[in-house]
Design an enzyme around this catalytic site. Structure first.
Site, PDB file in Angstrom:
ATOM      1  CG  ASN A 157      43.853 -56.190  40.290  1.00  0.00           C
ATOM      2  OD1 ASN A 157      42.696 -55.834  40.505  1.00  0.00           O
ATOM      3  ND2 ASN A 157      44.642 -55.581  39.430  1.00  0.00           N
ATOM      4  N   GLY A 158      41.156 -58.501  40.540  1.00  0.00           N
ATOM      5  CA  GLY A 158      40.224 -58.815  39.464  1.00  0.00           C
ATOM      6  C   GLY A 158      38.918 -59.356  39.991  1.00  0.00           C
TER       7      GLY A 158
ATOM      8  N   GLY B 292      43.555 -49.275  46.047  1.00  0.00           N
ATOM      9  CA  GLY B 292      42.618 -49.840  47.022  1.00  0.00           C
ATOM     10  C   GLY B 292      42.889 -49.342  48.420  1.00  0.00           C
TER      11      GLY B 292
ATOM     12  CE1 TYR C  18      38.251 -42.383  39.390  1.00  0.00           C
ATOM     13  CE2 TYR C  18      38.193 -44.779  39.480  1.00  0.00           C
ATOM     14  CZ  TYR C  18      38.050 -43.553  40.093  1.00  0.00           C
ATOM     15  OH  TYR C  18      37.721 -43.507  41.410  1.00  0.00           O
TER      16      TYR C  18
ATOM     17  CB  CYS D  54      43.005 -55.345  44.277  1.00  0.00           C
ATOM     18  SG  CYS D  54      41.418 -55.739  45.030  1.00  0.00           S
TER      19      CYS D  54
END
Ligand SMILES: *[C@@H]1O[C@H](CO)[C@@H](O)[C@H](O)[C@H]1NC(C)=O
Ligand SMILES: *[C@@H]1O[C@H](CO)[C@@H](O)[C@H](O)[C@H]1NC(C)=O
Length: 539
Positions: free
Chosen positions: A105-106, A31, A264, A2
């Site tokens: 986010n997480g 995302g 990545y 996210c």
């Protein structure tokens, strides 16, 4: 994973929504599952626009014109734990107290405990299986405790302290309280990234403030004086005073960002926690080269004719790897950027794999050569296997496969949905077994210490590397991983059935899917969706 954003503009007549739109486009890589934004301005009203899909499809011109106000937050959703089937798009909203909205986010690891706490202790209804809804409701519950008509910074910081005490896992968040402020905070281990920046209007001297997951979103909008949030740190930017207040709400436990951002996830041109993602990828390539040369007993040049990247993430590392080895670098794979979804008739076998639809090997670069393919990582191994096969078909003599990341043997539990442990090709396999599995002549992995070295920065203690070691920085609840695998399996099944149904409908076969399947889907969906509701024996 996210992407999250928050913004407050100093000039109250300006609109936050176009800024949130631009930032969302820049953070799209974080995302593509769903996008959303909420704005707020002169009145107390919150204006929102959210939906499934890419930002450019969700935020249409028509919808955007209704989003007024000089502050707001946005969210780009990445499917965590494969649960996109049942989750809503963010930001989430609760009306009490004050009207709060939150982007997260997480991933939390003690979600089941939090669900129970919300149900039994504070009686809040949770309507999705998203951790973000739990987090928002914990925050709301803590803030409610002060029982005041009007909120202030002190209350918000105190409520956040409560959030830190209850919520374990990875979380970087931006939030907004109607009519009052935008705020942001980062978990006590700094696992997920969050940055703050400011911008001064050249003529009026008026200041704007912005929060975002990656520096590039801030830079592109002209924000400067960027700073990364420290683990356990929060900021509040009240709309009327426009004076940002930072506070270390709880002491940092460790400063251990997730190393996968560098391998990545993050955009190459971002700088996270002081480390350039681009530079780290260059170093990964160099370290990998040294490692490969060592394994060839210093004779890499004699064994490899050409280095070819698997596009796109691995390009920079592959180039550095080739340079370090003194071996030519060639772009042997051409990538088609415009492949969308394909159309498969019900009884038709997928003729060409999705990898082959995306990539094409140029025979000239492979023919009669010993090639070293470089990729960012090897997850399930299915893509790698296909790529190795393509290289062989293009005429390669020997195919070596190198990964910029060490072997991935464990779940990623902080928001990057990789695969179940057993589906990981390196799970319970050594290098030799992996190369057999993907039909390569030999596979080379980055050394974990080398990877850490490539991303190292003085301000950071260490990195979260649980996918490689199985040791997670926050610890994990006993049953968490089993739960995760169960949810994944169920969602996979829902997806498959939905795909079959869609294909059947497209072919005009409305009866192709049995009633059993449909029942199965709704039953499974319900059971992963709402864990607690006002039924049951709890008094
Ligand atoms: C958004 O980006 C576009 C294109 O880069 C630019 O023209 C526009 O001014 C930006 N809007 C805001 C509000 O920054
Ligand atoms: C997480 O859940 C446990 C219960 O499993 C609870 O005791 C704890 O307070 C929660 N929060 C943190 C930060 O560990």
């Amino acid at each position: 994973m996210c992407g999250i954003v928050g913004i407050v503009l100093g000039d109250q007549t300006q609109l936050a929504s176009p800024e949130l739109f631009n930032a969302s486009m820049i953070l799209q890589h974080r995302g593509q599952d769903a996008a959303g934004m909420v704005t707020n301005g002169n009145g107390g009203r919150l204006y929102q626009c959210k939906g499934n899909g890419m930002a450019r499809d969700v935020f249409t011109q028509k919808r955007m014109t209704g989003l007024i106000g000089n502050m707001g937050i946005a969210h780009l959703r990445y499917p965590t734990a494969g649960s996109s089937a049942n989750s809503e798009a963010q930001p989430f909203y609760v009306n009490s107290p004050y009207g709060i909205t939150l982007s997260h986010n997480g991933n939390l690891v003690n979600g089941s405990y939090l669900k129970e706490y919300l149900d039994k202790e504070v009686h809040r209804h949770i309507n999705t299986d998203s951790d973000s809804e739990l987090l928002l409701n914990i925050f709301a519950a803590k803030l409610q405790n002060y029982n005041k008509a009007r909120v202030n910074n002190e209350d918000i910081f105190n409520a956040l302290k409560g959030v830190y005490q209850e919520c374990r896992g990875a979380y970087a968040c931006t939030g907004m309280i109607a009519g009052y402020c935008v705020f942001g905070f980062r978990d006590p281990h700094g696992i997920r990234p969050l940055l703050f920046g400011e911008r001064t209007h050249p003529e009026t001297g008026v200041k704007d403030y912005m929060l975002a997951s990656e520096s590039i979103a801030l830079e592109a909008a002209g924000f400067t004086n960027l700073r990364d949030f420290k683990p356990g740190e929060a900021v509040i930017i009240p709309r009327d005073t426009m004076v940002p207040e930072f506070r270390q709400v709880v002491p940092a436990k460790t400063f251990t960002p997730d190393i996968f951002e560098y391998v990545y996830f993050a955009r190459t041109d971002s700088i996270l926690d002081g480390v350039s993602v681009y530079r780290s990828r260059i170093k990964m390539g160099e370290k990998l080269a040294q490692n490969i040369n060592r394994q060839f007993g210093g004779l890499a040049k004699e064994n490899i004719d050409v280095v070819i990247p698997v596009p796109d993430t691995a390009r920079h590392s592959a180039l550095a790897c080739a340079g370090e080895l003194g071996i030519p670098y060639r772009e042997g794979f051409n990538k088609n950027r415009y492949i969308g979804r394909t159309f498969i008739m019900p009884d038709q076998k997928e003729r060409v794999s999705s990898v082959r639809r995306k990539l094409n090997a140029m025979s000239l670069e492979f023919k009669d050569r010993n090639v070293l393919l470089v990729d960012d990582s090897i997850v399930r191994g299915t893509t790698s296997k296909e790529i190795v096969q393509m290289a062989r078909e293009a005429g390669a003599k020997k195919v070596f496969f190198a990964s910029c990341a060490p072997p991935i043997r464990f779940n990623h539990i902080y928001g990057i949905d990789l695969a179940d442990t057993r589906a990981l090709v390196a799970y319970n396999r050594d290098d030799e077994q992996v190369s057999k599995e993907i039909h390569a002549d030999r596979v080379f992995y980055q050394d974990l210490e080398d990877l850490k070295e490539a991303c190292k920065y003085a301000g950071v203690d260490d990195f979260e590397v649980g996918v490689f070691t199985g040791k997670y920085i926050t610890g994990v609840e006993d049953r968490y991983l089993q739960e995760l695998e169960k949810v994944r399996a169920q969602n996979q099944r829902i997806k498959e059935i939905a795909a079959r149904r869609e294909a059947a409908e497209a072919a005009g076969e409305s009866t192709a899917i049995g009633f059993d399947d449909v029942m199965d889907v709704s039953a499974k969906a319900a059971d992963t969706d709402i864990g607690l509701y006002n039924v049951g024996d709890y008094q």
